[in-house]
Scaffold this motif. Sequence first.
Motif, short mmCIF file in Angstrom:
data_model
loop_
_atom_site.label_atom_id
_atom_site.label_comp_id
_atom_site.label_asym_id
_atom_site.label_seq_id
_atom_site.Cartn_x
_atom_site.Cartn_y
_atom_site.Cartn_z
N GLU A 17 -82.06 20.14 28.35
CA GLU A 17 -81.98 20.48 29.77
C GLU A 17 -80.88 21.51 30.02
N ASP A 20 -82.18 24.92 28.94
CA ASP A 20 -83.07 25.50 29.95
C ASP A 20 -82.25 26.09 31.11
N SER A 21 -81.19 25.38 31.49
CA SER A 21 -80.34 25.87 32.58
C SER A 21 -79.62 27.16 32.18
N LYS A 132 -90.77 22.51 35.40
CA LYS A 132 -89.57 22.27 36.18
C LYS A 132 -89.47 23.31 37.29
#
Length: 503
Positions: A17, A20-21, A132
């Motif tokens: 995560e 991805d950020s 997302k």
Amino acid sequence: MDFSSKLYSIESELTQEDLDSLKFLCLDLLPNKKLLSIKSNLDLFKELEKHSLLEEDKYDLLAELLYIIGQHSLLRILGTNKWAMQETLKKNRTVSLYRQMLFQLYEDLTSEDLKSILFLLNIPKKYEENKKFLDILYYLEKNEQLSEDKLDVLEKAVSMVSQELLRKINDYKKTRVKENTSTQSLYDDKMKLSIEVVEQVSSQDRGMKSTVELVQHVSEAANGKDLMDKNTESCMSDLSLNEQSETEVYAMNRKHRGYCLIINNSEFMKSDPRLGTEKDADFLTNVFTWLGLDVQIRNELSTQQICDCLIDFKQRDQTERDCFVCCILTHGKSQAVYGTDNAFVHINKITSYFSTKNCPTLAGKPKLFFIQACQGKTHQGAHAIESDAVSSVEERKTKITIPDDADILVGMSTVDGYYSFRDIRKGSWYIQALCENLTKMVPKGEDILSILTKVNKDVSEMEYSKDRKTSMKQMPQPAYTLRLKLVFPIPLAPFKPLFQETN
């Protein structure tokens, strides 16, 4: 620690995560095709190195990225911290405010918000599945429906879902207008200065000045260094999107972290038992032990025994301890908690035991009280939900007051006059949310008030209904006289739950 070791230590703490950020935040800095194909944080670091955005002794961008995604504990590996980064980013940023604003929307978006926004944006089904919000934003940008100056599509959808998210977009737009106005003003001032110098030199005998001198005068005027520094610092301060610089924190470096007293009452003379309270006690014990406190539990105390227990702790020498924590799990009524004998003690009396006058060895140190108890009349929940209240003929209303002495925080599970829910299998809404957020946010370097704000949000979104017509909610309430930020030192080992949640 050498350059490679630092990067490896950081990479080992980051999740998918996080990757991805980071990739989303770097969309304006790296080639998109290459960036989107990256599968690991180390690969991302290598790509940043390739474009001279990350080098030995040049960690500015990496520190900025870690700060934005909330990995504040990893900043220490780069020789900085959360508070220093807040100051640095007022004057110098690499990630655009536009991209940071989008990332803030992503972080604050709930799953229900996302479903609503996807519907309103009319995203193709094949693209919508298992995506997302960051992926959706990239899709909008790729299809030229979203950019720094083109927010209409996103803004319209968000406005129908969440006013809080809309406020973030509006804050960004105001900041961008202010930035553009400041930049134009700076440009106009520089040009005016340049023209004035040229005209001044032209009106004089140019023979008195060499070509080098003329160029130097024009260059200095056009550069407008003092003006640039002043305007830039002011502008970057305004562009912080509600960040505040708060560098003063309570010292947490003494020999011992402190005591954590847990008073846990389950059985009462005249009231229903508080089934499920052991879950709260276990979770609190696990969390505060992980935070380094000396946890001591006292079960089934009468009102007098509660007072005697508090007197015992306030008389102890706590000179070498950083703080004191007291968690009370029991039935209650307005501004008071009950002992097992169904007599009550007022909350302001509990906190007064630890005032500077009554407990001098804790003077100037934070004293935290977390109270899981109803503050209103009984409302018996159906099935596994109950309320921590006691029905009483005597309903004396007294106003809670924080003692005049500073450094006290009282975290109430609910506001005055209302009940507080407890699940007999999982524990109370408030204590479970408190513990979960401590385990998630302490490693990120967050202070206790930020954590309690998140607890408020989480609990306020919970609801219980005896039938499908009536919805019951709960709103916690902290009250405090803290003078400084309270930041628990980050434990060396990750948190490990003692028990798994059962269905």
